[in-house]
Design a protein around this motif. Structure first.
Motif, PDB file in Angstrom:
ATOM      1  N   ALA A 136      51.299  35.826  30.553  1.00 11.12           N
ATOM      2  CA  ALA A 136      52.227  35.309  31.558  1.00 11.12           C
ATOM      3  C   ALA A 136      53.246  36.367  31.967  1.00 11.12           C
ATOM      4  O   ALA A 136      53.621  36.471  33.139  1.00 11.12           O
ATOM      5  N   LEU A 137      53.687  37.163  31.005  1.00 14.34           N
ATOM      6  CA  LEU A 137      54.651  38.226  31.321  1.00 14.34           C
ATOM      7  C   LEU A 137      54.035  39.249  32.274  1.00 14.34           C
ATOM      8  O   LEU A 137      54.706  39.742  33.194  1.00 14.34           O
ATOM      9  N   THR A 138      52.759  39.573  32.082  1.00 23.01           N
ATOM     10  CA  THR A 138      52.107  40.522  32.994  1.00 23.01           C
ATOM     11  C   THR A 138      52.022  39.969  34.413  1.00 23.01           C
ATOM     12  O   THR A 138      52.055  40.740  35.382  1.00 23.01           O
ATOM     13  N   LEU A 139      51.908  38.649  34.554  1.00 23.49           N
ATOM     14  CA  LEU A 139      51.861  38.072  35.896  1.00 23.49           C
ATOM     15  C   LEU A 139      53.198  38.220  36.615  1.00 23.49           C
ATOM     16  O   LEU A 139      53.238  38.454  37.823  1.00 23.49           O
ATOM     17  N   THR A 140      54.296  38.084  35.872  1.00 20.64           N
ATOM     18  CA  THR A 140      55.609  38.320  36.486  1.00 20.64           C
ATOM     19  C   THR A 140      55.742  39.762  36.935  1.00 20.64           C
ATOM     20  O   THR A 140      56.207  40.049  38.051  1.00 20.64           O
ATOM     21  N   VAL A 141      55.345  40.680  36.066  1.00 22.90           N
ATOM     22  CA  VAL A 141      55.408  42.104  36.422  1.00 22.90           C
ATOM     23  C   VAL A 141      54.517  42.381  37.628  1.00 22.90           C
ATOM     24  O   VAL A 141      54.882  43.150  38.531  1.00 22.90           O
ATOM     25  N   ALA A 370      45.681  45.675  30.888  1.00 26.89           N
ATOM     26  CA  ALA A 370      46.364  44.861  29.889  1.00 26.89           C
ATOM     27  C   ALA A 370      45.928  43.400  29.987  1.00 26.89           C
ATOM     28  O   ALA A 370      45.688  42.739  28.958  1.00 26.89           O
ATOM     29  N   GLN A 371      45.805  42.877  31.202  1.00 26.41           N
ATOM     30  CA  GLN A 371      45.386  41.489  31.355  1.00 26.41           C
ATOM     31  C   GLN A 371      43.971  41.270  30.844  1.00 26.41           C
ATOM     32  O   GLN A 371      43.689  40.270  30.163  1.00 26.41           O
ATOM     33  N   GLY A 372      43.060  42.195  31.156  1.00 25.03           N
ATOM     34  CA  GLY A 372      41.692  42.061  30.671  1.00 25.03           C
ATOM     35  C   GLY A 372      41.616  42.068  29.157  1.00 25.03           C
ATOM     36  O   GLY A 372      40.910  41.253  28.548  1.00 25.03           O
ATOM     37  N   LEU A 373      42.349  42.989  28.514  1.00 25.02           N
ATOM     38  CA  LEU A 373      42.332  43.057  27.053  1.00 25.02           C
ATOM     39  C   LEU A 373      42.947  41.804  26.437  1.00 25.02           C
ATOM     40  O   LEU A 373      42.441  41.276  25.434  1.00 25.02           O
ATOM     41  N   LEU A 374      44.044  41.325  27.008  1.00 25.87           N
ATOM     42  CA  LEU A 374      44.682  40.117  26.474  1.00 25.87           C
ATOM     43  C   LEU A 374      43.749  38.915  26.568  1.00 25.87           C
ATOM     44  O   LEU A 374      43.662  38.104  25.627  1.00 25.87           O
ATOM     45  N   VAL A 404      40.780  29.935  31.812  1.00 22.34           N
ATOM     46  CA  VAL A 404      41.824  29.588  32.783  1.00 22.34           C
ATOM     47  C   VAL A 404      42.855  30.712  32.894  1.00 22.34           C
ATOM     48  O   VAL A 404      43.360  30.997  33.984  1.00 22.34           O
ATOM     49  N   ALA A 405      43.166  31.379  31.776  1.00 26.81           N
ATOM     50  CA  ALA A 405      44.084  32.520  31.833  1.00 26.81           C
ATOM     51  C   ALA A 405      43.498  33.636  32.704  1.00 26.81           C
ATOM     52  O   ALA A 405      44.227  34.302  33.457  1.00 26.81           O
ATOM     53  N   LEU A 521      33.613  41.665  37.362  1.00 31.39           N
ATOM     54  CA  LEU A 521      33.884  42.340  38.631  1.00 31.39           C
ATOM     55  C   LEU A 521      35.232  43.055  38.602  1.00 31.39           C
ATOM     56  O   LEU A 521      35.375  44.154  39.171  1.00 31.39           O
ATOM     57  N   GLY A 522      36.231  42.450  37.954  1.00 36.84           N
ATOM     58  CA  GLY A 522      37.521  43.121  37.832  1.00 36.84           C
ATOM     59  C   GLY A 522      37.427  44.400  37.028  1.00 36.84           C
ATOM     60  O   GLY A 522      38.063  45.417  37.369  1.00 36.84           O
ATOM     61  N   ALA A 523      36.642  44.366  35.949  1.00 32.30           N
ATOM     62  CA  ALA A 523      36.447  45.582  35.157  1.00 32.30           C
ATOM     63  C   ALA A 523      35.743  46.655  35.970  1.00 32.30           C
ATOM     64  O   ALA A 523      36.096  47.842  35.905  1.00 32.30           O
ATOM     65  N   ALA A 524      34.742  46.250  36.769  1.00 32.24           N
ATOM     66  CA  ALA A 524      34.037  47.213  37.610  1.00 32.24           C
ATOM     67  C   ALA A 524      34.967  47.825  38.651  1.00 32.24           C
ATOM     68  O   ALA A 524      34.915  49.044  38.918  1.00 32.24           O
ATOM     69  N   ALA A 525      35.847  47.004  39.238  1.00 35.95           N
ATOM     70  CA  ALA A 525      36.800  47.530  40.218  1.00 35.95           C
ATOM     71  C   ALA A 525      37.760  48.510  39.576  1.00 35.95           C
ATOM     72  O   ALA A 525      38.080  49.566  40.158  1.00 35.95           O
ATOM     73  N   LEU A 526      38.238  48.195  38.378  1.00 37.34           N
ATOM     74  CA  LEU A 526      39.169  49.087  37.689  1.00 37.34           C
ATOM     75  C   LEU A 526      38.505  50.420  37.373  1.00 37.34           C
ATOM     76  O   LEU A 526      39.092  51.499  37.597  1.00 37.34           O
TER      77      LEU A 526
END
Length: 786
Positions: A136-141, A370-374, A404-405, A521-526
């Motif tokens: 949730a903190l990463t979403l604020t950032v 960070a979001q992917g690892l979390l 859902v996260a 797909l997010g990992a591939a984009a990164l």
């Protein structure tokens, strides 16, 4: 009338009148469901009066029942009906439609409550909550970083530093060195410091909304009570005294997230200036100041993370304490650092010019990684919890929370990228004057078309499944209405409604596939953005014609789709502000999504249950305490969830004097599957055992409500056989006109509703609850003496 209302709200009566328990007076407390309604419709009377509550949520009676306590002899054979109306908590005025922009925060907050059932694994449960809070903190950032990308990078750095772009947008002229003739504000650092007001104001607005909504919705304290000797709250946390009062945690998280937002703005302003000062031959004083500010920002960031990690929810008692020093000083320290950074960046630096992009790729790439690892670690923790106590009905085998996260992170990325893409197109429609948004955002937009292809395949699978189920239901419909002339069109319509209602049970598979695809797909984009440092079209330049064409198409289509999605969000919010029907539709979304307290994200839309559950608990407790009488709480749809939560908050001795009637209830079908730790089989079985009696009505045509699936081992079974819908297949003497297919609505129209309500009222006794069939005699505490 005022005296009658006072007697209703306090549960007292005139001394001359007989006490309600002596006359056998019963109370029926009606709680409406998703979307809300009016007290006149709930009570089936145009004349109603508010007996307690305010304009936000209140209890109503019919005008003729306002002084029922003084006339108990008039209610010997029927209950006193009351209606609890809470629709203004979620769908009151038009400004709440703008809460759509907080959708990612709401979704990640839901992930906190979706953990699997766990017993004796406190550390693992705490780790689960910690990982969700960090996500949730990463979403604020991410949100504040997107605002910085728009205001600082695209507008102040790129466009204001380019003469061709500034000519198209004269309002930026005073920031342009060429247009303003090297004016005072045209220095790069000063431009950044001025533009920082936009993301800083956004952070302040989020803080204000969180604080204001807390005061308006969640500041109502639950009843203060001491646990009884035989009280056991291990099967669900919903019965703990402090569950619906999370002031301390929300205040701590609000301070931490506000500080995180301000520190993000400070980092965006100061890093470019520090990078210029750190070059060989740069000014020594500014170099030292820059390093000191960077160290201070890192230290403050560590403090923010420590605050988020330090404490979770305190539910075992009503926690009225507040970490006042932390709540005030942490955001203030971050604000001071932001001001110091703005002063440092605005210092005169000869030779400093804005060129290229600000270092946004690194920022957005770090957040995505960070979001992917979390999410991956969260999935591992959820798997461990689920294996310890497997629940076959749990959605996605306990992985609903991590999935859902992941969707919350994807929503945040889509919204951030959409804003950046649209602002970049607006500032430079040709795409030739400024570099544009970071490369990673373009890659993330390019994965949207393949994700939509996957979603279309899933929709096709759902359509095929519904078609097969409809064919299977055709014969079942004819068997349910024997002896009547058959109408193929009528049968097909009923069968289609039943088939569509079953698609709700396919939601876990849809969420699982979408979340997994989004992660891949997010990992591939990164990876693509980090390796190539180019947009997909540029990276594919010179490769096979098919690959190059696909990359360019995905890039263009993704940018268009992400912009369209953002525009739809804004226009839907504006329409809801003016259109009451659209505002009501959006309110329904919050009825489902904001039931849970803000345990992970303080900027999520407010939790209406922290007002509604204490309201219902106080009403039930004061009635039973004043009368010792009978009470049936009747809840439809989401109202049944509120009714169950309020019953859990009562003392066990009071709970045994309450009967529960639910209809169209998602308690097991949705909440039991997606929130197994709080509404799983053990929790619902405990509620079944604790209340005097519980009956549940459901239909096969209802896409939301369903059976509770509890046996009659500890008393009468909860579920009645599924109700017929429609009530009549063709025209009959009782239904001369065609009966409608009701689905999720109007359960009171079925005769079964009146039968079950009367059954509950008959079972209840004014002093001691009736023994359950199959049980031994009970002592005064309600325990079986057998």
């Amino acid at each position: 009338m005022e005296r009658a209302q006072e007697r209703v709200s306090t549960g007292t009566a005139d001394d001359s009148a007989a006490r309600p328990e002596e006359a056998g007076t019963a109370l029926e407390l009606l709680v409406h469901g998703v979307g809300g309604t009016t007290p006149e419709k709930m009570l089936d009377d145009p004349r109603t009066v508010r007996v307690t509550g305010d304009d936000t949520a209140a209890v109503f009676r019919r005008a003729e029942d306002a002084d029922a306590e003084s006339r108990p002899e008039d209610y010997r054979g029927r209950p006193v009906p009351e209606a609890y109306v809470w629709c203004n908590l979620t769908s009151g005025n038009g400004t709440r439609a703008l809460w759509l922009l907080l959708l990612p925060f709401m979704v990640v907050n839901l992930a906190h409550w979706m953990r699997p059932t766990a017993r004796g694994r406190k550390r693992t449960v705490r780790l689960y909550g910690l990982l969700v809070r960090l996500t949730a903190l990463t979403l604020t950032v991410l949100l504040v970083a997107a605002a910085c990308e728009v205001a600082l990078d695209l507008a102040a750095w790129q466009c204001a530093g380019t003469y061709a772009c500034t000519e198209r947008h004269s309002w930026l002229g005073f920031l342009s060195p060429a247009v303003s003739d090297d004016g005072w504000w045209s220095r790069p650092g000063r431009r950044l410091a001025l533009a920082a007001l936009v993301p800083a104001a956004l952070t302040g607005l989020l803080w204000y909304l969180s604080h204001r909504t807390w005061s308006a919705y969640e500041s109502q304290q639950p009843m203060t009570r001491t646990p009884e000797a035989d009280e056991e709250t291990g099967r669900t946390a919903l019965g703990r005294p402090g569950f619906w009062y999370g002031r301390r945690l929300v205040a701590r998280l609000r301070a931490a997230h506000t500080a995180a937002g301000l520190l993000t703005v400070a980092a965006a302003v100061g890093t470019s200036a520090a990078r210029f000062d750190h070059r060989p031959g740069g000014p020594a004083l500014l170099d030292v100041l820059g390093r000191l500010l960077e160290a201070a920002l890192v230290a403050a960031a560590v403090a923010v993370v420590a605050v988020v990690c330090r404490r979770g929810r305190s539910e075992n008692r009503l926690d009225r304490e507040l970490d006042a020093r932390l709540v005030r000083q942490l955001p203030l320290a971050a604000l001071v650092l932001l001001v110091l950074t703005a002063v440092y960046a605005g210092w005169e630096r000869p030779g400093w010019e804005s060129a290229g992009r600000l270092p946004g790729d690194t920022t957005f790439g770090t957040i995505a990684l960070a979001q992917g690892l979390l999410v991956i670690v969260l999935g591992a923790v959820a798997h461990v919890l689920h294996r310890a106590h497997p629940d076959p009905r749990a959605a996605m085998r306990g992985l609903g929370g991590p999935a859902v996260a992941m969707l919350a992170c994807a929503l945040g990325g889509v919204m951030s990228g959409g804003v950046s893409q649209r602002v970049a197109d607006w500032l430079d429609g040709t795409g030739t004057n400024i570099p544009g948004p970071p490369v990673l955002l373009t890659w993330q937009a390019s994965v949207i078309p393949p994700l939509l292809v996957v979603l279309l395949v899933l929709c096709g699978w759902l359509g095929r499944r519904a078609w097969v189920l409809r064919r299977a239901e055709m014969g079942a419909v004819e068997r349910d209405y024997p002896g009547e002339p058959k109408d193929t069109t009528r049968t097909r319509r009923i069968a289609r409604t039943r088939a569509m209602a079953t698609l709700t049970d396919r939601a876990p598979r849809i969420v699982a596939v979408t979340s997994a695809t989004t992660l891949l797909l997010g990992a591939a984009a990164l990876v693509g953005a980090m390796i190539s440092d180019k947009t997909p079209g540029q990276a594919a330049d010179g490769s096979f014609a098919f690959v190059e064409g696909a990359a360019e198409t995905a890039e263009a289509l993704g940018s268009w789709l992400i912009g369209l999605g953002f525009i739809l969000f804004v226009t839907w919010g504006r329409r809801a502000y003016k259109d009451p029907s659209a505002r009501r539709t959006i309110g329904i979304l919050w009825d489902v999504g904001t039931f849970w307290p803000r345990a992970a994200h303080p900027f999520a839309p407010p939790c209406y249950a922290e007002r509604a559950v204490p309201d219902l608990t106080w009403r039930m407790a004061t009635w039973t305490a004043a009368t010792g009488g009978r009470l049936v709480i009747s809840g439809h749809s989401q109202g049944s969830v509120l009714a169950a939560a309020a019953a859990w908050q009562l003392k066990p001795s009071v709970r045994k004097r309450v009967a529960l009637l639910t209809y169209g209830s998602p308690l097991e079908r949705l909440y039991g599957r997606w929130f197994p730790a709080h509404f799983g089989p053990a929790a619902l079985s405990a509620l079944h055992h604790d209340v005097d009696c519980w009956r549940n009505l459901h239909r096969r045509t209802d896409p939301i409500g369903g059976p509770v699936r509890l046996s009659g081992d500890c008393g009468p079974e909860v579920d009645r056989e599924s109700l017929k819908d429609p009530l009549a297949y063709g025209r009959t003497d009782q239904h001369p006109l065609p009966a409608p297919v009701l689905g999720h609505s109007d359960y009171q129209a079925d005769p079964a509703f009146a039968e079950e309500r009367q059954r509950l009222l008959t079972r209840l006794r004014s002093e001691v609850p009736a023994p359950r069939p199959g049980e031994g005699a009970q002592d005064s505490s309600g325990r079986s003496s057998a």
